[in-house]
Design a protein around this motif. Structure first.
Motif, short mmCIF file in Angstrom:
data_model
loop_
_atom_site.label_atom_id
_atom_site.label_comp_id
_atom_site.label_asym_id
_atom_site.label_seq_id
_atom_site.Cartn_x
_atom_site.Cartn_y
_atom_site.Cartn_z
N PRO A 109 10.21 8.71 -25.09
CA PRO A 109 9.48 8.57 -26.36
C PRO A 109 9.79 9.74 -27.29
CG PRO A 109 8.02 8.18 -24.49
CD PRO A 109 9.30 8.72 -23.92
N LYS A 110 9.84 9.45 -28.58
CA LYS A 110 10.17 10.49 -29.55
C LYS A 110 9.04 11.50 -29.73
CE LYS A 110 13.69 7.79 -31.93
NZ LYS A 110 14.20 7.21 -33.19
N THR A 111 7.91 11.24 -29.09
CA THR A 111 6.81 12.21 -29.11
C THR A 111 7.04 13.36 -28.13
OG1 THR A 111 5.65 10.82 -27.50
CG2 THR A 111 5.10 10.51 -29.83
N ILE A 112 7.99 13.21 -27.22
CA ILE A 112 8.26 14.25 -26.22
C ILE A 112 9.27 15.24 -26.78
CG2 ILE A 112 9.23 14.72 -23.93
CD1 ILE A 112 8.23 12.00 -23.02
N ASN A 113 8.91 16.52 -26.73
CA ASN A 113 9.81 17.58 -27.18
C ASN A 113 11.09 17.57 -26.35
OD1 ASN A 113 10.84 20.52 -26.72
ND2 ASN A 113 9.68 20.64 -28.62
N LEU A 114 12.25 17.55 -27.01
CA LEU A 114 13.51 17.39 -26.30
C LEU A 114 13.87 18.60 -25.44
CD1 LEU A 114 15.70 15.45 -28.89
CD2 LEU A 114 14.89 14.64 -26.66
N ARG A 115 13.44 19.78 -25.83
CA ARG A 115 13.73 20.94 -24.97
C ARG A 115 12.92 20.86 -23.68
NH1 ARG A 115 13.67 25.72 -29.62
NH2 ARG A 115 15.20 24.69 -30.98
N LYS A 116 11.68 20.42 -23.80
CA LYS A 116 10.87 20.26 -22.59
C LYS A 116 11.40 19.10 -21.75
CE LYS A 116 6.73 22.58 -24.12
NZ LYS A 116 5.25 22.64 -24.10
N ALA A 117 11.90 18.07 -22.41
CA ALA A 117 12.52 16.97 -21.68
C ALA A 117 13.75 17.46 -20.92
CB ALA A 117 12.89 15.85 -22.64
N ALA A 118 14.54 18.32 -21.57
CA ALA A 118 15.72 18.88 -20.91
C ALA A 118 15.32 19.69 -19.69
CB ALA A 118 16.51 19.76 -21.89
N ALA A 119 14.25 20.46 -19.82
CA ALA A 119 13.78 21.27 -18.70
C ALA A 119 13.32 20.42 -17.53
CB ALA A 119 12.64 22.18 -19.16
N ALA A 120 12.89 19.18 -17.82
CA ALA A 120 12.27 18.34 -16.80
C ALA A 120 13.25 17.54 -15.97
CB ALA A 120 11.28 17.38 -17.46
N VAL A 121 14.42 17.22 -16.51
CA VAL A 121 15.27 16.18 -15.92
C VAL A 121 15.49 16.41 -14.43
CG1 VAL A 121 17.43 14.92 -16.08
CG2 VAL A 121 16.48 15.97 -18.12
N LEU A 122 16.11 17.52 -14.07
CA LEU A 122 16.47 17.75 -12.67
C LEU A 122 15.28 18.22 -11.85
CD1 LEU A 122 18.74 17.71 -10.59
CD2 LEU A 122 19.20 20.10 -11.15
N VAL A 123 14.51 19.19 -12.36
CA VAL A 123 13.47 19.78 -11.52
C VAL A 123 12.32 18.81 -11.27
CG1 VAL A 123 14.06 22.15 -12.13
CG2 VAL A 123 12.33 20.95 -13.47
#
Length: 330
Positions: A109-123
């Protein structure tokens, strides 16, 4: 475009900021403008030539990214230019643009901050996979998370709480991180560098031990973990940060029905991409519902990848480190 390349294995100094050709998606691929690429210990292993899935020279580091879709191949069916996505990239994510297979790209969703999304993918994917599908942890069980102040550890702690687990313990290698881990919800914290931490866990649990342990350290901690693992407990090993051999005695397992399970999310996504989608969908839902908070220690500009690696390697990080192209960092 600009990006990072590794032309020889070695220290963080081998990360070279350079011009790279713009990638072109194949028929089943997605081209992404990278807004954030997470820095993982696997990237450090790859840089040193020690990554178990291989990293032949030269290569662009980085396993995952978040960003905006620029273009798609002719056979891509469910992703369109302009979509916000997270992805496991096909040829590195330390660049201004990256390519990913549509099967390993997920709309957020575009409501999710993309930097935080990047931090989340693998971990968050790793933590969800271990807790839900490997350990199958129950709300009434207890949990020890090693390196609980790091990316996987701090995220796993929050996911475990979301699953209803109340008795969560953490370990850190630095005393200054203990307060952070307790703020996240751990009821006790031990020092994984101490030879007596297993006895400390036994004491904290009234001699019961813990039902599940998440261990990225390896080495001597495996034997110590088995000492404080409860009967029928599950020890999930997902790394070897200590770079030490383990002297495991089989009777530590079969005499009390204990289990050791290996976990590589990298291998999992290569051989079971369909199941990975189920895991990542749960991660996206947790982010959208604000059930987990991705803790980002620092965002480095892409050209400072070597500094980002060194900070992570020195274990001076709480949560995650993210690389961002300089033009998007403001």
């Amino acid at each position: 475009m600009k990006g990072i390349t590794v032309k020889k294995y070695g220290s963080s100094d081998v990360l070279e900021y350079t011009d790279l050709p713009d990638p072109v998606p194949e028929i089943d691929q997605v081209l992404i403008e990278v807004h954030g690429a997470s820095v993982n210990y696997a990237d450090i292993k790859a840089r040193k030539g020690e990554y178990h899935l291989g990293s032949p020279l030269p290569f662009v580091p980085g396993l995952d990214a978040a960003g905006v879709v620029l273009d798609v191949g002719n056979e891509v069916t469910h992703i369109r230019p302009g979509d916000h996505v997270i992805a496991f990239t096909a040829a590195g994510s330390y660049a201004e643009k990256a390519i990913a297979s549509q099967s390993l790209t997920y709309i957020v969703p575009k409501t999710i901050n993309l930097r935080k999304a990047a931090a989340a993918v693998l971990v968050a994917g790793t933590a969800t996979h271990m807790l839900r599908y490997l350990a199958r942890i129950k709300a009434n069980e207890s949990l020890l998370i090693h390196t609980a102040a790091g990316g996987v550890g701090s995220t796993a702690l929050q996911i475990a709480k979301n699953l209803g687990v109340q008795r969560i313990y953490g370990s850190t290698g630095s005393s200054w991180k203990e307060v952070h881990v307790k703020k996240l919800g751990a009821i006790g914290v031990v020092d994984y560098n101490s030879e007596t931490y297993a006895r400390d866990i036994i004491k904290l649990t009234d001699k019961n031990g813990v039902d599940v342990i998440l261990n990225p350290l390896g080495g001597a901690t495996i034997e110590r973990d088995l000492h404080c693992l409860a009967p029928f407990g599950r020890l999930i090993v997902f790394g070897e940060l200590n770079n030490q051999a383990s002297n495991l005695l089989p009777n530590a397992l079969y005499t009390s029905n204990k289990t050791i399970i290996g976990s590589s999310f990298g291998h999992f996504r290569k051989v079971r991409p369909g199941l990975v989608r189920e895991t990542i969908d749960k991660v996206i839902q947790l982010l959208a519902d604000e059930q987990i908070e991705m803790i980002i220690d620092k965002c480095f500009p892409l050209h400072q990848a070597s500094q980002a690696h060194q900070q992570l390697e020195d274990r001076e990080v709480l949560g995650k480190v993210v690389l961002v192209p300089a033009a998007l960092l403001a």
